[in-house]
Design an enzyme around this catalytic site. Structure first.
Site, PDB file in Angstrom:
ATOM      1  N   GLY A 242      -1.014  -5.701  -3.599  1.00 18.36           N
ATOM      2  CA  GLY A 242      -1.187  -4.763  -2.487  1.00 18.36           C
ATOM      3  C   GLY A 242       0.109  -4.092  -2.102  1.00 18.36           C
ATOM      4  O   GLY A 242       1.187  -4.461  -2.580  1.00 18.36           O
ATOM      5  N   PRO A 244       3.369  -2.804   0.142  1.00 18.44           N
ATOM      6  CA  PRO A 244       4.309  -3.622   0.908  1.00 18.44           C
ATOM      7  C   PRO A 244       3.869  -3.759   2.368  1.00 18.44           C
ATOM      8  O   PRO A 244       3.331  -2.817   2.947  1.00 18.44           O
ATOM      9  CB  PRO A 244       5.619  -2.821   0.835  1.00 18.44           C
ATOM     10  CG  PRO A 244       5.447  -1.889  -0.304  1.00 18.44           C
ATOM     11  CD  PRO A 244       4.000  -1.621  -0.452  1.00 18.44           C
ATOM     12  N   THR A 246       1.503  -5.612   3.667  1.00 14.74           N
ATOM     13  CA  THR A 246       0.082  -5.785   3.976  1.00 14.74           C
ATOM     14  C   THR A 246      -0.284  -7.245   4.247  1.00 14.74           C
ATOM     15  O   THR A 246      -1.435  -7.557   4.493  1.00 14.74           O
ATOM     16  CB  THR A 246      -0.795  -5.244   2.825  1.00 14.74           C
ATOM     17  OG1 THR A 246      -0.256  -5.710   1.593  1.00 14.74           O
ATOM     18  CG2 THR A 246      -0.851  -3.740   2.831  1.00 14.74           C
ATOM     19  N   GLY A 247       0.700  -8.136   4.150  1.00 19.37           N
ATOM     20  CA  GLY A 247       0.438  -9.524   4.541  1.00 19.37           C
ATOM     21  C   GLY A 247       0.263 -10.476   3.376  1.00 19.37           C
ATOM     22  O   GLY A 247      -0.353 -11.529   3.523  1.00 19.37           O
ATOM     23  N   THR A 249       2.653 -12.262   1.758  1.00 15.87           N
ATOM     24  CA  THR A 249       3.428 -13.476   2.034  1.00 15.87           C
ATOM     25  C   THR A 249       2.743 -14.282   3.129  1.00 15.87           C
ATOM     26  O   THR A 249       2.638 -15.518   3.041  1.00 15.87           O
ATOM     27  CB  THR A 249       4.849 -13.094   2.481  1.00 15.87           C
ATOM     28  OG1 THR A 249       5.349 -12.128   1.572  1.00 15.87           O
ATOM     29  CG2 THR A 249       5.761 -14.286   2.540  1.00 15.87           C
ATOM     30  N   GLU A 464       5.058  24.471  15.456  1.00 16.16           N
ATOM     31  CA  GLU A 464       4.146  23.369  15.807  1.00 16.16           C
ATOM     32  C   GLU A 464       2.811  23.899  16.317  1.00 16.16           C
ATOM     33  O   GLU A 464       1.749  23.374  15.974  1.00 16.16           O
ATOM     34  CB  GLU A 464       4.787  22.438  16.845  1.00 16.16           C
ATOM     35  CG  GLU A 464       6.020  21.694  16.362  1.00 16.16           C
ATOM     36  CD  GLU A 464       5.822  20.984  15.035  1.00 16.16           C
ATOM     37  OE1 GLU A 464       4.688  20.580  14.718  1.00 16.16           O
ATOM     38  OE2 GLU A 464       6.806  20.862  14.276  1.00 16.16           O
ATOM     39  N   HIS A 467       0.623  24.871  13.457  1.00 16.72           N
ATOM     40  CA  HIS A 467      -0.113  23.745  12.863  1.00 16.72           C
ATOM     41  C   HIS A 467      -1.349  23.423  13.701  1.00 16.72           C
ATOM     42  O   HIS A 467      -2.463  23.308  13.188  1.00 16.72           O
ATOM     43  CB  HIS A 467       0.745  22.469  12.856  1.00 16.72           C
ATOM     44  CG  HIS A 467       1.749  22.395  11.760  1.00 16.72           C
ATOM     45  ND1 HIS A 467       1.425  22.552  10.450  1.00 16.72           N
ATOM     46  CD2 HIS A 467       3.085  22.151  11.785  1.00 16.72           C
ATOM     47  CE1 HIS A 467       2.510  22.414   9.704  1.00 16.72           C
ATOM     48  NE2 HIS A 467       3.542  22.184  10.504  1.00 16.72           N
ATOM     49  N   ASP A 540       6.426  20.238   5.041  1.00 14.54           N
ATOM     50  CA  ASP A 540       5.023  20.701   4.979  1.00 14.54           C
ATOM     51  C   ASP A 540       4.704  21.170   3.568  1.00 14.54           C
ATOM     52  O   ASP A 540       3.637  20.878   3.024  1.00 14.54           O
ATOM     53  CB  ASP A 540       4.808  21.888   5.925  1.00 14.54           C
ATOM     54  CG  ASP A 540       5.065  21.510   7.379  1.00 14.54           C
ATOM     55  OD1 ASP A 540       4.952  20.315   7.684  1.00 14.54           O
ATOM     56  OD2 ASP A 540       5.377  22.412   8.173  1.00 14.54           O
TER      57      ASP A 540
HETATM   58  P1  ADP Z   1       4.052  -8.441   2.177  1.00 14.63           P
HETATM   59  O1  ADP Z   1       4.388  -9.785   1.662  1.00 14.63           O
HETATM   60  O2  ADP Z   1       2.676  -7.988   1.785  1.00 14.63           O
HETATM   61  O3  ADP Z   1       5.066  -7.385   1.889  1.00 14.63           O
HETATM   62  P2  ADP Z   1       4.274  -9.759   4.685  1.00 14.63           P
HETATM   63  O4  ADP Z   1       3.262 -10.815   4.500  1.00 14.63           O
HETATM   64  O5  ADP Z   1       5.698 -10.154   4.530  1.00 14.63           O
HETATM   65  O6  ADP Z   1       3.974  -8.527   3.761  1.00 14.63           O
HETATM   66  O7  ADP Z   1       4.042  -9.120   6.122  1.00 14.63           O
HETATM   67  C1  ADP Z   1       5.082  -8.762   6.982  1.00 14.63           C
HETATM   68  C2  ADP Z   1       4.682  -8.950   8.416  1.00 14.63           C
HETATM   69  O8  ADP Z   1       3.653  -8.035   8.768  1.00 14.63           O
HETATM   70  C3  ADP Z   1       4.098 -10.310   8.699  1.00 14.63           C
HETATM   71  O9  ADP Z   1       5.072 -11.229   9.019  1.00 14.63           O
HETATM   72  C4  ADP Z   1       3.170 -10.051   9.863  1.00 14.63           C
HETATM   73  O10 ADP Z   1       3.880 -10.081  11.072  1.00 14.63           O
HETATM   74  C5  ADP Z   1       2.716  -8.636   9.634  1.00 14.63           C
HETATM   75  N1  ADP Z   1       1.405  -8.584   8.988  1.00 14.63           N
HETATM   76  C6  ADP Z   1       1.141  -8.041   7.787  1.00 14.63           C
HETATM   77  N2  ADP Z   1      -0.170  -8.136   7.507  1.00 14.63           N
HETATM   78  C7  ADP Z   1      -0.740  -8.776   8.532  1.00 14.63           C
HETATM   79  C8  ADP Z   1      -2.080  -9.185   8.809  1.00 14.63           C
HETATM   80  N3  ADP Z   1      -3.080  -8.933   7.967  1.00 14.63           N
HETATM   81  N4  ADP Z   1      -2.305  -9.819   9.976  1.00 14.63           N
HETATM   82  C9  ADP Z   1      -1.309 -10.065  10.833  1.00 14.63           C
HETATM   83  N5  ADP Z   1      -0.045  -9.712  10.620  1.00 14.63           N
HETATM   84  C10 ADP Z   1       0.262  -9.068   9.494  1.00 14.63           C
END
Ligand code: ADP
Length: 649
Positions: A242, A244, A246-247, A249, A464, A467, A540
């Site tokens: 996914g 960067p 998006t959660g 980690t 602006e 637009h 633009d």
């Molecule tokens: P990735 O590893 O995909 O680059 P991370 O997991 O490091 O992203 O996410 C970075 C931060 O963004 C997390 O520590 C959290 O605070 C927030 N975050 C990202 N996705 C979510 C989610 N689905 N729900 C809650 N917090 C999220």
């Protein structure tokens, strides 16, 4: 959070500086002792003084070589006697030493002259003599003069190499690895271990499908027996794919947190170093450590840094390939039910080596994509729960205004809003703070100290309003939320914010054309009002061209090419680059088609503004006066000054 950095290396490694220092001191001490033992002062005398000493029966022994004669005097002699024989008026300095030295082993020496009688003279006086000066070697001096300097040099050499390697952030291997007691150990801190992440699925919002796929792994980690009994094998690894932020980690940590197992976290790029073999040894070490601590999760971030397709071309990277081979071998090496689950994350799945994706390795692919409207709302709620909110906060509205934002962006927005509330001296975050935070995150902070001259302010205002007006005058465009000419730190001198009324997944040809026309509305307004355009339209134009290119080459929305695809998307989870798949000639024709489409939209925008000059002038005048106007105010002004409003608006 109970985070322990892996520091094996530093725990095991003796302090080489101390070892070196001890050896140095030892050498020094040995030499010192030796020098005391052999302390010999030397005093030069003339040849006739030497003969005088012989005549006076003062000489005990003589050593001769080709150039000089060394003379040892009899020990019972007194200082004054020697001085007297030598005919010195004062007692010479060297003889003082002779007197003070416990062994009285002061040596006199004189130059060798061609004296054929010397041997018979020495014989007559019964003096022992020898041709060579015997070396006073002892076991101590042998050690001091040969072995210790050798060891020292050896150590300094390796210490030096080690220092250089460490500076390059690397570890050492082979001979040196053996010497330093850490063959192939990972560099300290190459991965971190969290005994318990403290994160659960509740902390991850809006990724329900991903969570569902991972729940089974959690269950397996909690009750491995259940699976073993029936003979079911768990996948060894899952690949989280996914954009960067998006959660990915967060999800991996949540799996470890839910299962209550240790979490080994490392980043792909940290494996690979300049020195071939280092990455592979780190992979080996990581898996060895993990195997001792099962059940556990290994999480490899940025898997693409090591897992790129292997090739044998000139540009191939031996170190990366060895690291990848080792990873493949390790993944094969542990039992499917061995209690280790390897999760990896990447935003470039297309570059991964096929061998990584085959069953038995990362055989599950879990897409963790940007959240949709509901997902954004729930992520905002998860992060909103950590701050004090006023009752007017409507996360749905914020979610609508943040289409395309990642979880990390949304977390950032909530935090920015909380900071803003503190700056304003409020106890709670209000809706306006959140809206302002959205702008701060996407356009940067307000830059009130940037003063534009009146002419430039007018240009920005017309741009602006151009637009906004072009957007509002077309039935397929998004409603305007806000227009401002307050410059922002990320470079915008002003902007128009449009917020869709609902989340859209499919866009029609007409809607995209309306979007294109709105994008070109700014430049059109400059042309209509000032007869020329400015550099302000650069962004633009870039966006409009990108959109037009997609319409022609990927969406099949051009008359000329119809449904023929001329390009594909690369790096879907990063910049989504458009890469041509057609011949150069067709590409040139496509460019011409794109140019035509943009020109048509530009002309349409100019036409719309010319037909609504009074609205353009009046709204621009109000914007210059107030700097920021809301969507409602804009619509009121537009209704007042335009007859030609589409009925849908
Ligand atoms: P990735 O590893 O995909 O680059 P991370 O997991 O490091 O992203 O996410 C970075 C931060 O963004 C997390 O520590 C959290 O605070 C927030 N975050 C990202 N996705 C979510 C989610 N689905 N729900 C809650 N917090 C999220």
């Amino acid at each position: 959070m109970n985070e322990q950095k892996n520091n094996l290396q530093s725990r095991k490694r003796p302090s080489w500086i101390v070892v070196l220092l001890v050896l140095f001191l030892l050498t020094f001490a040995l030499n010192f002792v030796q020098s005391i033992r052999n302390s010999t002062s030397q005093l030069q005398i003339s040849y006739d003084q030497f003969l005088d000493l012989v005549e006076a029966e003062a000489v005990e022994m003589v050593y001769m070589d080709d150039t000089q004669i060394q003379i040892s005097l009899k020990k019972e002699l007194g200082i004054d006697e020697v001085a007297k024989i030598l005919g010195a008026e004062e007692v010479p300095e060297g003889i003082q030493d002779f007197q003070n030295s416990p062994q009285k082993n002061v040596t006199f020496y004189t130059g060798r002259i061609d004296d054929p009688d010397i041997v018979s003279v020495l014989r007559d006086h019964d003096i022992t003599f020898a041709q060579e000066i015997p070396e006073q070697t002892s076991i101590f001096s042998a050690i001091a003069s040969w072995i210790i300097p050798f060891i020292l040099m050896y150590l300094v050499y390796f210490l030096f190499i080690r220092m250089i390697m460490n500076r390059m952030g690397s570890d050492t291997n082979g001979i040196l690895g053996g010497m330093t007691g850490g063959i192939g150990k990972s560099k300290a801190k190459v991965y971190s271990v969290e005994k318990s992440t403290g994160i659960t699925f509740k902390d991850v919002a809006g990724q329900d499908e991903a969570k569902e796929s991972l729940e089974e792994m959690v269950d397996y980690l909690k009750n491995p027996e259940k699976y073993r009994k029936i003979g079911a094998k768990q996948p060894k690894g899952a690949l989280l794919v996914g954009s960067p932020g998006t959660g990915k980690t967060l999800l991996a940590k949540a799996v470890a947190g839910e299962a209550g197992v240790p979490f080994y976290h490392l980043t792909g790029s940290e494996f690979v170093e300049m020195f071939v073999g280092v990455g592979a040894s780190r992979v080996r070490d990581l898996f060895q450590t993990a195997k001792k601590n099962t059940p556990c999760i290994i999480f490899i971030d940025e898997l693409d840094a090591i897992g790129k397709k292997r090739d044998t071309g000139l540009g191939s990277n031996d170190e990366r390939e060895q690291t990848l081979n080792q990873l493949l071998a390790e993944m094969d090496g542990f039992e499917a039910n061995g209690g280790i689950i390897v999760l990896a994350a990447t935003n470039r799945p297309e570059v991964l080596d096929q061998a990584l994706l085959r069953p038995g390795r990362f055989d599950r692919r879990i897409v963790v994509d940007k959240p949709d409207l509901m997902g954004r709302e729930s992520i905002l709620k998860v992060h909103g729960a950590k701050v004090s909110l006023s009752s007017d906060v409507d996360f749905h509205e914020i979610a609508l205004a943040t289409s395309g934002a990642s979880g990390a962006d949304l977390a950032n927005i909530v935090n920015e809003a909380a900071l803003l509330a503190v700056r304003m001296g409020r106890q709670f975050v209000i809706q306006a703070d959140l809206m302002e935070a959205v702008e701060t995150v996407f356009a940067g902070k307000e830059k009130k100290d940037r003063i534009l001259n009146p002419k430039e302010r007018r240009i920005v205002a017309y741009h602006e309003v151009g637009h906004a007006l072009v957007s509002a005058l077309q039935k397929n465009a998004q409603p305007v939320q806000k227009i401002t000419i307050v410059p922002r730190t990320m470079g915008a001198l002003g902007y128009t914010m449009s917020v869709p009324e609902e989340e859209r997944y499919l866009l029609t040809n007409d809607e995209l054309t309306a979007q294109l026309t709105s994008l070109l509305g700014g430049k059109a307004a400059e042309i209509v009002q000032f007869g020329t355009s400015t550099t302000g339209a650069a962004n633009d134009i870039e966006r409009a061209t990108e959109l037009a290119r997609k319409m022609v080459t990927q969406y099949g929305m051009s008359r000329r090419f119809g449904s023929m695809g001329l390009a594909s998307t690369q790096n879907q989870y990063l910049d989504g680059r458009n890469v041509p798949t057609c011949s150069d000639q067709t590409g040139a024709e496509a460019d011409e088609e794109i140019r035509k489409l943009i020109e048509e939209c530009q002309n349409r925008a100019i036409q719309l503004l010319n037909e609504n000059r009074s609205a353009l002038d009046n709204i621009a005048a109000r914007l210059l006066e107030k700097e920021t106007i809301s969507g409602e105010e804009f619509m009121e002004l537009m209704v007042c000054h335009t007859d030609d409003i589409p009925s849908e608006i």
